[in-house]
Scaffold this active site. Structure first.
Site, PDB file in Angstrom:
ATOM      1  N   ASP A   6      -0.450   5.070   1.108  1.00  0.00           N
ATOM      2  CA  ASP A   6      -0.820   6.013   2.162  1.00  0.00           C
ATOM      3  C   ASP A   6      -0.747   5.373   3.541  1.00  0.00           C
ATOM      4  O   ASP A   6      -1.311   4.301   3.784  1.00  0.00           O
ATOM      5  CB  ASP A   6      -2.244   6.538   1.935  1.00  0.00           C
ATOM      6  CG  ASP A   6      -2.332   7.505   0.766  1.00  0.00           C
ATOM      7  OD1 ASP A   6      -1.346   8.212   0.512  1.00  0.00           O
ATOM      8  OD2 ASP A   6      -3.387   7.549   0.109  1.00  0.00           O
ATOM      9  N   ASP A  29       0.857  -1.171   0.000  1.00  0.00           N
ATOM     10  CA  ASP A  29       0.000   0.000   0.000  1.00  0.00           C
ATOM     11  C   ASP A  29       0.907   1.239   0.000  1.00  0.00           C
ATOM     12  O   ASP A  29       2.129   1.126   0.150  1.00  0.00           O
ATOM     13  CB  ASP A  29      -0.878  -0.060   1.263  1.00  0.00           C
ATOM     14  CG  ASP A  29      -1.720   1.177   1.458  1.00  0.00           C
ATOM     15  OD1 ASP A  29      -2.417   1.557   0.504  1.00  0.00           O
ATOM     16  OD2 ASP A  29      -1.674   1.763   2.553  1.00  0.00           O
TER      17      ASP A  29
END
Length: 260
Positions: free
Chosen positions: A27, A25
């Site tokens: 963020d 991922d």
């Protein structure tokens, strides 16, 4: 603080330069747990935009990180949030130059050790597949701004389309936290990971584990970053991730465990 919750798997999977790849991922994973997300851009001329954006965040973010909510309910809420967020950018006519201003003003903070980690992956020629429900344009700009947009990094995210410098939509269907998985990345970049049997996954919410298929989990070391509401969520993370990192853990500390 780091908790190794599945020592048996972590000891069993031996990571060598040519036998693994990264699925991550972006963020609050590659960026700090204290950083704004890539949807948190400002349209500088509009206070109303910021109010509307923050209103959506305050409504939907608690749902996103609440692990007591059913998957179906959360899926519906995340779909609503991301579609409304996109429509808001279009309504207020986001300009491409404003994306650049948001990035160059250093509003997006990388997690400690992220630069060193991505430098090591580049040096070792380990593929890094970034699967993000954020704004891919911003991700590319953040990586470039920090001199870590390497050729071994492959991205699948929400890519904004611009016409005459104004945002007009995104390239594909909206990717949100509950529908992202590595299938699309592997279809695009399968040749880059061919022959690499092991995976290291990095995420900050439980649904990030779905970035790899259930069949691949046995050969995947999953690392979860938990930087908010730790007491409420620590047991969920310990029960799902092989390694759990709290209090804005540095990638350097994680690397010491992975590559010891």
């Amino acid at each position: 603080m780091i908790f190794i919750t599945n020592k048996e798997k972590c000891n069993k999977i031996k990571l060598e330069k040519d036998n693994y790849y990264i699925v991550s991922d972006f963020d609050q994973t590659i960026t700090s747990g204290k950083s704004i997300g890539t949807w948190g851009i400002n349209i500088n001329r509009s206070e109303n935009f910021i109010k509307e954006r923050d209103k959506l965040y305050n409504k939907y973010r608690p749902i996103e990180i609440d692990n007591n909510i059913s998957k179906d309910e959360k899926f519906k809420a995340m779909k609503e949030w991301y579609e409304k967020s996109l429509n808001l950018l279009l309504e207020y006519k986001l300009e491409e130059k404003e994306l650049i201003e948001n990035v160059t003003s250093n509003r997006f903070k990388l997690r400690n050790g992220a630069i060193e980690f991505l430098n090591k992956m580049n040096k070792d020629n380990v593929p890094v597949l970034i699967l993000s429900a954020g704004i891919g344009n911003v991700i590319n700009m953040v990586l470039e701004h920090n001199n870590i947009l390497f050729e071994n990094i492959y991205l699948d995210s929400n890519i904004l389309k611009f016409e005459n410098g104004i945002a007009k939509g995104i390239s594909n269907n909206v990717i949100h936290t509950m529908n992202k998985n590595s299938k699309a990345l592997i279809q695009k970049f399968g040749d880059k990971i061919e022959g690499r049997k092991n995976i290291v996954l990095f995420g900050d919410i439980l649904s990030d584990i779905n970035m790899v298929s259930k069949d691949d989990l046995a050969r995947t070391i999953t690392v979860g970053f938990l930087d908010s509401k730790i007491d409420e969520n620590i047991e969920f993370y310990k029960n799902n991730f092989d390694i759990v990192c709290t209090e804005d853990t540095s990638f350097i500390d994680v690397m010491e465990i992975l590559f010891r």
